[in-house]
Design an enzyme around this catalytic site. Sequence first.
Site, PDB file in Angstrom:
ATOM      1  N   HIS A  50      -5.803  -4.633  -1.426  1.00 48.16           N
ATOM      2  CA  HIS A  50      -5.618  -3.450  -2.282  1.00 48.16           C
ATOM      3  C   HIS A  50      -5.610  -3.804  -3.768  1.00 48.16           C
ATOM      4  O   HIS A  50      -5.531  -2.919  -4.606  1.00 48.16           O
ATOM      5  CB  HIS A  50      -4.303  -2.732  -1.956  1.00 48.16           C
ATOM      6  CG  HIS A  50      -4.380  -1.834  -0.772  1.00 48.16           C
ATOM      7  ND1 HIS A  50      -5.024  -0.619  -0.786  1.00 48.16           N
ATOM      8  CD2 HIS A  50      -3.892  -1.983   0.479  1.00 48.16           C
ATOM      9  CE1 HIS A  50      -4.925  -0.053   0.407  1.00 48.16           C
ATOM     10  NE2 HIS A  50      -4.251  -0.858   1.192  1.00 48.16           N
ATOM     11  N   SER A  60       0.785  -1.233   0.000  1.00 42.55           N
ATOM     12  CA  SER A  60       0.000   0.000   0.000  1.00 42.55           C
ATOM     13  C   SER A  60       0.817   1.284   0.000  1.00 42.55           C
ATOM     14  O   SER A  60       0.283   2.344  -0.286  1.00 42.55           O
ATOM     15  CB  SER A  60      -0.961  -0.007   1.182  1.00 42.55           C
ATOM     16  OG  SER A  60      -0.233   0.049   2.381  1.00 42.55           O
ATOM     17  N   LYS A  99     -12.763  -2.057   0.834  1.00 42.20           N
ATOM     18  CA  LYS A  99     -12.027  -1.177  -0.081  1.00 42.20           C
ATOM     19  C   LYS A  99     -12.779  -1.095  -1.418  1.00 42.20           C
ATOM     20  O   LYS A  99     -13.845  -0.506  -1.463  1.00 42.20           O
ATOM     21  CB  LYS A  99     -10.578  -1.642  -0.208  1.00 42.20           C
ATOM     22  CG  LYS A  99      -9.809  -1.394   1.096  1.00 42.20           C
ATOM     23  CD  LYS A  99      -8.348  -1.739   1.028  1.00 42.20           C
ATOM     24  CE  LYS A  99      -7.634  -1.294   2.295  1.00 42.20           C
ATOM     25  NZ  LYS A  99      -7.112  -2.390   3.116  1.00 42.20           N
TER      26      LYS A  99
HETATM   27  C1  LIG Z   1      -6.972  -2.887   4.549  1.00 46.42           C
HETATM   28  C2  LIG Z   1      -6.232  -4.154   4.635  1.00 46.42           C
HETATM   29  C3  LIG Z   1      -6.607  -5.151   5.546  1.00 46.42           C
HETATM   30  C4  LIG Z   1      -7.701  -4.942   6.550  1.00 46.42           C
HETATM   31  O1  LIG Z   1      -8.955  -4.994   5.959  1.00 46.42           O
HETATM   32  P1  LIG Z   1     -10.240  -4.695   6.858  1.00 46.42           P
HETATM   33  O2  LIG Z   1     -11.332  -5.440   6.167  1.00 46.42           O
HETATM   34  O3  LIG Z   1     -10.421  -3.215   6.859  1.00 46.42           O
HETATM   35  O4  LIG Z   1      -9.951  -5.224   8.212  1.00 46.42           O
HETATM   36  C5  LIG Z   1      -5.915  -6.344   5.525  1.00 46.42           C
HETATM   37  N1  LIG Z   1      -4.883  -6.551   4.671  1.00 46.42           N
HETATM   38  C6  LIG Z   1      -4.487  -5.608   3.807  1.00 46.42           C
HETATM   39  C7  LIG Z   1      -3.344  -5.892   2.887  1.00 46.42           C
HETATM   40  C8  LIG Z   1      -5.138  -4.375   3.771  1.00 46.42           C
HETATM   41  O5  LIG Z   1      -4.728  -3.445   2.916  1.00 46.42           O
END
Ligand SMILES: *Cc1c(COP(=O)(O)O)cnc(C)c1O
Length: 396
Positions: free
Chosen positions: A211, A183, A242
């Site tokens: 992502h 990210s 996301k």
């Molecule tokens: C955002 C993210 C998470 C967490 O996701 P949530 O559903 O918000 O708990 C886990 N792993 C990665 C790589 C992320 O970018």
Amino acid sequence: MYSNFQKHLSQELQNIESAGLYKRERVITTSQQATIKVSTGQEVLNFCANNYLGLSNNKVLIEAAKDALDKRGFGMSSVRFICGTQDLHIELEKKIAEFFGTEDSILYAACFDANGGVFEPLLSEEDAIISDSLNHASIIDGVRLCKAQRYRYANANMEELEECLKVAQAQRFRLIVTDGVFSMDGNVAPLDKIYKLAEKYNAMVMVDESHSAGVVGQTGRGTTELYDLRGKVEIITGTLGKSFGGAIGGFTTGKKEIISLLRQRSRPYLFSNSIPPMVAAAGIAMFDMMSKTNELQDKLHSNTDYFVKKMKAAGFDIKPTQSAICAVMLYDAKLSQQFASRMLEEGIYVTGFYFPVVPKEQARIRVQISAGHEPEHLDKCIAAFTKVGKELGVIK
Ligand SMILES: *Cc1c(COP(=O)(O)O)cnc(C)c1O
């Protein structure tokens, strides 16, 4: 007792503040979208949400959620295996597996829980987990909860991964785990090379597509689409928070025996509530939409290409990206903060990142592109970057 502890906490908070790491929350008074209003009344263009497909306020998803709210109620008041499973949950799990070309899926309250609950039930002392050093915090925590031997390789460094795999031949089973997209840089994990090494050294592969799902690959099916590995990777985790609407919810999808065992033993699944029916229904509507059209993915890809091309032409130093994350390199920590606050004055909301979130001398502005952005939004953002960049001596 509390007065001593209170002093201790105040000191800790002070330390965070003086290190310049105190996080303050910006309050938004509209729905999550390209143009948002913040509590000061200012209207800004949002370039820092994970709303890659612009679905956070999508009408189809909202209608599906409202319909389920009316017909299926507000919440489940139960974990899945007692009385927390509606047909909606089962259907969503099927859709997730179809989307990723896997055998079965299991839902969690969040991907943080999916990652927290995936390792411990599957692996033990005799086994090995080999993890990329830039993997998400939830993977790191999940690995900590598991008794397997731990190995770590530098980000996307295949020589180091191979070394780990050689040493890990001593263990019974080996699992390589990586984020699909990292990210901070927006780089995609070299899953083709990882998979080849896994075959050579008899290991399994897990990729967290949080992502990358909805973003990477021509139809947004993630890194397994990009590298033509659909159905091959043993475990995929991801989020509904996301690209997929941005509400809440996570999942693990992959080989059916793995998913079956997780349903029996994964603690965040067994001991935490089911996702609300409306979230499941909106998720189903979202996957249905994606099976019919690639419009949003196409728009996201052309938006990202356009933005990167124009920013490079303006003279900015952009990290190579294969995702919707675009890191505008400034290197200097203070400059990154100054730059981000000037951008906000120009009506563009972006975030400046610096050590320890990124390596020292690697400060940057992270821009997140969305299918919700229109050409005029992108142009306004590029114009603001150019103006502030010249003002602060970043570009000529
Ligand atoms: C955002 C993210 C998470 C967490 O996701 P949530 O559903 O918000 O708990 C886990 N792993 C990665 C790589 C992320 O970018």
